[in-house]
Scaffold this active site. Sequence first.
Site, PDB file in Angstrom:
ATOM      1  N   GLY A   1     -24.656   7.243 -72.311  1.00 32.07           N
ATOM      2  CA  GLY A   1     -25.819   7.462 -73.158  1.00 32.07           C
ATOM      3  C   GLY A   1     -27.084   7.022 -72.458  1.00 32.07           C
ATOM      4  O   GLY A   1     -27.057   6.109 -71.621  1.00 32.07           O
TER       5      GLY A   1
ATOM      6  N   LEU B   1     -27.330   0.717 -68.865  1.00 33.52           N
ATOM      7  CA  LEU B   1     -27.833   1.055 -67.532  1.00 33.52           C
ATOM      8  C   LEU B   1     -29.108   0.277 -67.199  1.00 33.52           C
ATOM      9  O   LEU B   1     -29.436   0.098 -66.032  1.00 33.52           O
ATOM     10  CB  LEU B   1     -28.077   2.565 -67.420  1.00 33.52           C
ATOM     11  CG  LEU B   1     -26.822   3.440 -67.539  1.00 33.52           C
ATOM     12  CD1 LEU B   1     -27.192   4.915 -67.551  1.00 33.52           C
ATOM     13  CD2 LEU B   1     -25.835   3.145 -66.423  1.00 33.52           C
TER      14      LEU B   1
ATOM     15  N   HIS C   1     -32.589   1.478 -78.598  1.00 29.58           N
ATOM     16  CA  HIS C   1     -33.585   1.548 -77.515  1.00 29.58           C
ATOM     17  C   HIS C   1     -34.905   2.128 -78.020  1.00 29.58           C
ATOM     18  O   HIS C   1     -35.977   1.773 -77.517  1.00 29.58           O
ATOM     19  CB  HIS C   1     -33.074   2.437 -76.367  1.00 29.58           C
ATOM     20  CG  HIS C   1     -32.162   1.737 -75.411  1.00 29.58           C
ATOM     21  ND1 HIS C   1     -32.535   0.647 -74.680  1.00 29.58           N
ATOM     22  CD2 HIS C   1     -30.878   1.993 -75.038  1.00 29.58           C
ATOM     23  CE1 HIS C   1     -31.529   0.246 -73.903  1.00 29.58           C
ATOM     24  NE2 HIS C   1     -30.505   1.057 -74.111  1.00 29.58           N
TER      25      HIS C   1
HETATM   26 NI    NI Z   1     -28.648   0.893 -73.128  1.00 23.50          NI
END
Ligand code: NI
Length: 190
Positions: A49, A103, A148
Site C-alpha cells: 500500500g 515504507l 497517512h
Molecule cells: Ni505506511
Amino acid sequence: MILPIYTYGQPVLRKEAEPLDTTSAEVRQKLEQLIPDMFETLAHADGVGLAAPQIGLDIRMVIVDLSPCAEEDPAFADYKKVYINPDIYEESEEECSMGEGCLSLPGIHESVKRPVSVKVRYLDERFQEHDEELTGFPARVIQHECDHLDGTMFIDHLSSLRKQMIRGKLTSLLKGKVHADYKTKSVRKP
Ligand code: NI
C-alpha cells in the site's frame, strides 16, 4: 517512473491531506500519470500500500496492491485498487493485532491493534463511486493507508513502552540513516 518515498521526519507525512477535486480536468489529467507511477513505485519497493503523502503529495489518494501476497491467498493475485478521497465511515467493534511495517519507516515492524472490518466509500481511478466492506488483511491495509491521509503513522498506535523501544530507530531515520532497497527521500542526508 519510480518516485522516491518520503521517510519519517518529512513534514508532509504529518499533514492532513487535501481532498481531490475530481471534477477538475487538470486533476484528472495529473492522476493519469500519477497512478501508474505510484503502482510502479510500490511494486519496486515490494510494498502492498502507498498513500500520496508518502511520495510528497498532500492529496487524499491511496493505492493498494496485494498481488505480492497471492501465494498466501490466491484471491489477492489481481488485487490492485485506487482509492480517491476514501472515507472509512464504519469500523467493527472487534479488533485484532497484526504485524505492520511502512515504507516511510524502513526497518520498523510492530504489532498494531485495529478493527477487523471497516466500511469505506471512495472513488476509483475512473471516478466511479464505491462503498465496500473490507475484512482481514485488506481492511488492515486500507486503515494503515488512510491514516497517512490524516498525518497518522502506525507507530502512533503503539503503547508508550513500544514507542520507547523504537525511539533509537526513529532518531536514526531523522538523522538520515535510512536503509532501504528502494529510493527514499529523508529529511537529512547522513
Ligand atoms: Ni505506511
